[in-house]
Write a protein that holds these residues in place. Structure first.
Motif, mmCIF file in Angstrom:
data_model
loop_
_atom_site.group_PDB
_atom_site.id
_atom_site.type_symbol
_atom_site.label_atom_id
_atom_site.label_comp_id
_atom_site.label_asym_id
_atom_site.label_seq_id
_atom_site.Cartn_x
_atom_site.Cartn_y
_atom_site.Cartn_z
ATOM 1 N N PRO A 455 -1.602 -9.729 -8.337
ATOM 2 C CA PRO A 455 -0.964 -8.585 -8.821
ATOM 3 C C PRO A 455 -1.566 -7.375 -8.929
ATOM 4 O O PRO A 455 -0.804 -6.225 -8.863
ATOM 5 N N GLU A 456 -2.989 -7.225 -9.048
ATOM 6 C CA GLU A 456 -3.476 -5.902 -9.161
ATOM 7 C C GLU A 456 -3.910 -5.077 -7.860
ATOM 8 O O GLU A 456 -4.150 -4.267 -7.946
ATOM 9 N N ASP A 457 -3.699 -6.070 -6.946
ATOM 10 C CA ASP A 457 -3.932 -5.329 -5.465
ATOM 11 C C ASP A 457 -3.167 -4.472 -5.147
ATOM 12 O O ASP A 457 -1.923 -4.264 -5.482
ATOM 13 N N TRP A 458 -3.330 -3.409 -4.309
ATOM 14 C CA TRP A 458 -2.679 -2.328 -3.784
ATOM 15 C C TRP A 458 -1.747 -3.404 -3.016
ATOM 16 O O TRP A 458 -2.150 -4.121 -2.274
ATOM 17 N N LEU A 459 -0.583 -2.685 -3.079
ATOM 18 C CA LEU A 459 0.818 -3.332 -1.946
ATOM 19 C C LEU A 459 0.744 -2.423 -0.719
ATOM 20 O O LEU A 459 0.756 -1.387 -0.468
ATOM 21 N N LEU A 460 0.274 -3.485 0.324
ATOM 22 C CA LEU A 460 0.298 -2.919 1.606
ATOM 23 C C LEU A 460 1.730 -2.504 2.244
ATOM 24 O O LEU A 460 2.789 -3.084 1.839
ATOM 25 N N ARG A 461 1.959 -1.607 3.160
ATOM 26 C CA ARG A 461 3.041 -1.205 3.751
ATOM 27 C C ARG A 461 3.768 -2.660 4.432
ATOM 28 O O ARG A 461 5.079 -2.910 3.907
ATOM 29 N N ALA A 462 3.112 -3.387 5.063
ATOM 30 C CA ALA A 462 3.857 -4.589 5.700
ATOM 31 C C ALA A 462 4.319 -5.569 4.638
ATOM 32 O O ALA A 462 5.264 -6.077 4.568
ATOM 33 N N GLU A 463 3.446 -5.785 3.407
ATOM 34 C CA GLU A 463 3.745 -6.515 2.333
ATOM 35 C C GLU A 463 5.207 -5.746 1.582
ATOM 36 O O GLU A 463 5.777 -6.633 1.195
#
Length: 597
Positions: A455-463
Motif C-alpha cells: 500500500p505504501e509503494d508508489w503507484l506506477l503508471r501501468a498499475e
C-alpha cells in the motif's frame, strides 16, 4: 481406448453407454459434462479463462437465462442483427492426448451461417445453410494438452474438450469422443497466430483471431492442431515463460512444429533478425530434430502498414522474413512464406480494402475472416513446399515408424484439404465492435479496492491504469497493437495499455513522445485523468464548475479535474498536489470513492 457418446434431447431408444444431456445440464467439475453459460463462471473462475475454455466471452451488459440454452434465436429474440450466441458444450476426458470428435447437428428448423468450433475457439467446420431435418456430420481431431494462460506463470491442466456451435438457431444432436494415436501439429508464435477469444453476441468480422486457430478447418486427415502461441511472445519469451517446455513434454517423434515469430522480436535490440532471432530459431530446430519432431518455419504475417509520406506500402518485417528463408535453406527446413503471400494480399486490396480483414482500427491483428485467409495461405504453402519435399531416409523418426505413426513432410502435405480456396468464407460484412448501451452501469464493487498489496509503494503508471480499467469494468485485451515504443507485447501490462488506448483512457497527449512510461510513478493529475476519462465513458460528467486547480491545468484537463473535485476524487480545497506522486493506497482510495460504474 477411451470412447464416449453424448446425446442431446434424445427420443426413442439410445445406446446403453451413451450419456443423455438435458437442456438444464450446465457444466460442473463433478458432473464432468454440460453446457457453459455465464452462470458457470461465477461458480468456477477457471471457466472464465479463455485458454482453458472455448474462447467466447460475453460482453458485460449481456446475459441469457440458463434454462433457455438450446432455444434462442439471435435475430428474433434479442435483436442483435448479424450476431450470434455460441451454444457451448464441455466434457471431461480421462487424460491428455489426441481425441477424435464426431459432431452431428440436425435441427428441426433450417440453420443458417453454421460454424463449429472446438477447443479454444478453433474453427472446425462451416456450412452456409443446413435444411430442416438434414444432418451436418463433421469429424475432427483435437489435442488435450496443458497450457499457461496469459498473465499466469504455471501450467494449467484441463482435461476437457469443448464444442461451440454458432448459427441463427444453434443446436447439437450428438457428440462422440474417442482417444486416438496420431501425429500432432504444434504451433509456436505470437498474437497474430494465437487462439484469440471473441466477445459474444459473436460476429466474425469484429472478433480478434490468429491464423493458428483457423488451421483445423483446412485439415482433412487425422491430425490435431495444438496451438501454443500467445500474445506478446518472442522467440525468447516463448521458451522463458514455459510454453515450449509443455510441447517438449507432450510431443513425440513424428509430430510437427510450426514457428512464426518476429512481430515482437523486432522491438528488442538483442532479438534483431540476424542476431538473437535467428539464433533462437536455429536452437529450436535442433531440439525438435533431436526429439524426432519435424520443424517448419513460417515467415511473419504482413501488417496493413503504409507510409504517410508517399502512401507506399511499409514493409516492417522484411528482415525477419528474409532471416527465416535464409535459415531454412541453411538447415534444410521447409519455410512457409506467409509474409510474401499476405503482403501480396494487402497490396492487391490496398490499405482501405484490406481493413475489412483486420480487427477494426487495427493494422496488425486480423478478424476471423482475415485469420482464415492467412491460415489458407499457410496450408497452401504446406502443400506446395512439403508436398515436393524429399524426406530424408534417416533414423531420426525410427521410433515413430516403429509405433505405426506416419511421418515425413510429404505426409503432412497430404493432410491438408485439396479445396482450400473453395471453402473460404464469402467476403466479410462490415460489423463494428459492440458499443455499450446508453445508461449501462457495470457492477459497483468498491470492496475490491479496500487495501491493495504494497500500500505504501508508489503507484506506477501501468498499475494505475490497470486499477482504472478494473474499476470501469472494461475487459482486458489479449493483443497489443505496437503503438508505443516502450510497451512490448509480452509485458504483463501490454493488454491493459491496449485497453486504455482503445477506450480513450490513454490519449496521444498523455504520450507526447510515443512513450507511455509504464514503470514510472504516476502523478495525481495523471491518475485523475485516467479515472475521470473512464468515468466519462460510463456516465455524464457534472457541469463544469470553477475549482482551485483551474490555473494549474490545461483547458482540456479542466473539466475532468473539476468533475473529480465534485465527485470526491480530489480534495476541493486544493490540499492535494497535482504533480506529486501517489501511493497504491491513495490510488485505491480514489477508485473506491468514485461511485460510478
Amino acid at each position: 481406448m477411451y470412447r464416449q457418446t453424448y446425446l442431446f434431447y434424445p427420443a426413442g431408444q439410445v445406446e446403453a453407454s451413451a450419456v443423455c444431456v438435458k437442456e438444464t445440464d450446465c457444466y460442473t467439475r463433478e458432473r464432468g459434462y454440460g453446457f457453459i453459460v455465464e452462470e458457470n463462471g461465477k461458480q468456477d473462475p477457471d471457466l472464465t479463462l479463455p485458454e482453458l475454455n472455448g474462447g467466447f466471452l460475453p460482453v458485460p451488459w449481456y446475459s441469457i437465462p440458463w434454462y433457455s440454452i438450446p432455444m434462442y434465436s439471435m435475430s428474433e429474440d434479442f435483436g442483435w442483427e448479424g450476431r450470434q450466441i455460441p451454444l457451448r458444450f464441455k466434457c471431461r476426458v480421462p487424460e491428455p492426448g489426441s481425441y477424435r470428435i464426431k459432431i452431428v447437428i440436425q435441427g428441426k428448423e433450417k440453420l443458417s451461417d453454421l460454424r463449429i468450433f472446438t477447443g479454444r475457439r478453433c474453427l472446425a467446420a462451416y456450412q452456409d445453410e443446413l435444411p430442416a431435418g438434414k444432418a451436418c456430420v463433421r469429424e475432427m481431431c483435437v489435442e488435450v494438452c496443458g497450457i499457461i494462460p496469459r498473465g499466469r506463470e504455471q501450467k494449467y491442466e484441463d482435461n476437457c474438450i469443448e464444442v461451440a456451435v454458432t448459427a441463427d438457431r444453434p443446436c447439437i444432436s450428438r457428440v462422440m469422443v474417442e482417444k486416438v494415436q496420431c501425429p500432432v501439429l504444434y504451433i509456436a508464435g505470437d498474437s497474430t497466430v494465437a487462439d484469440q477469444s471473441a466477445e459474444y453476441p459473436y460476429a466474425p468480422g469484429a472478433s480478434y483471431a490468429g491464423w493458428g486457430q483457423m488451421m483445423p478447418y483446412f485439415v482433412a486427415g487425422e491430425m490435431p492442431v495444438s496451438n501454443h502461441a500467445h500474445s506478446g511472445l518472442t522467440t525468447e519469451s516463448f521458451r522463458e515463460e514455459g510454453h515450449y517446455a509443455i510441447i517438449m513434454e507432450q510431443g513425440k517423434a513424428g509430430d510437427y512444429m510450426l514457428f512464426q515469430f518476429g512481430h515482437n522480436d523486432q522491438k528488442l535490440m538483442h532479438l534483431k533478425a540476424q542476431e538473437g532471432y535467428l539464433a533462437n530459431l536455429e536452437r529450436y530446430i535442433g531440439e525438435c530434430r533431436d526429439k524426432g519432431m519435424y520443424p517448419l518455419l513460417v515467415t511473419p504475417v504482413a501488417r496493413n502498414s503504409w507510409r504517410g509520406s508517399d502512401g507506399a506500402y511499409n514493409d516492417l518485417l522484411e528482415e525477419y522474413a528474409g532471416a527465416c528463408l535464409e535459415l531454412g535453406a541453411k538447415l534444410s527446413v521447409p519455410v512457409l512464406d506467409l509474409h510474401r503471400l499476405s503482403m501480396e494480399f494487402v497490396l492487391r486490396l490496398g490499405k482501405e480494402g484490406a481493413k475489412k480483414y483486420f480487427f477494426p482500427s487495427d493494422y496488425t491483428h486480423h478478424n476471423d475472416f482475415g485469420a482464415q485467409q492467412m491460415a489458407a495461405m499457410v496450408c497452401q504453402e504446406i502443400k506446395r513446399v512439403c508436398g515436393n519435399w524429399k524426406d530424408l531416409d534417416d533414423d531420426r523418426n525410427r521410433e515413430a515408424v516403429r509405433n505405426g505413426i506416419p511421418s515425413g513432410y510429404r505426409w503432412l502435405a497430404d493432410q491438408i484439404r485439396e479445396d482450400v480456396q473453395e471453402i473460404l468464407w464469402d467476403e466479410p460484412a462490415c460489423i463494428e465492435p459492440l458499443q455499450r448501451p446508453e445508461g449501462f452501469v457495470a457492477a459497483d464493487d468498491p470492496e475490491e479496492f479496500e487495501e491493495p498489496d504494497r500500500p505504501e509503494d508508489w503507484l506506477l503508471r501501468a498499475e494505475g491504469l490497470e486499477m482504472v480499467v478494473r474499476r470501469a469494468g472494461f475487459f482486458q485485451i489479449n493483443v497489443y497493437n505496437d503503438l508505443l515504443s516502450d510497451v512490448i507485447g509480452h509485458e504483463w501490462y501490454a493488454g491493459t495499455v491496449e485497453c486504455g488506448l482503445q477506450n480513450g483512457i490513454v490519449t496521444k497527449d498523455m504520450c507526447p513522445d510515443g512513450r507511455f512510461r509504464p514503470l514510472e510513478p504516476v502523478t495525481r493529475l495523471e491518475f485523475v485523468l485516467f479515472l475521470m476519462t473512464a468515468y466519462e465513458s460510463r456516465r455524464t460528467l457534472p457541469e463544469d464548475e470553477p475549482c482551485v486547480y483551474d490555473d494549474l491545468v490545461s483547458a482540456r484537463e479542466r473539466k475532468l479535474v473539476s468533475a473529480a473535485c465534485q465527485l470526491g476524487v480530489l480534495a476541493p480545497d486544493g490540499t492535494e498536489p497535482l504533480n506529486g506522486f501517489i501511493s497504491r493506497r491513495e490510488g485505491a482510495r480514489m477508485c473506491r470513492n468514485l461511485k460510478i460504474m
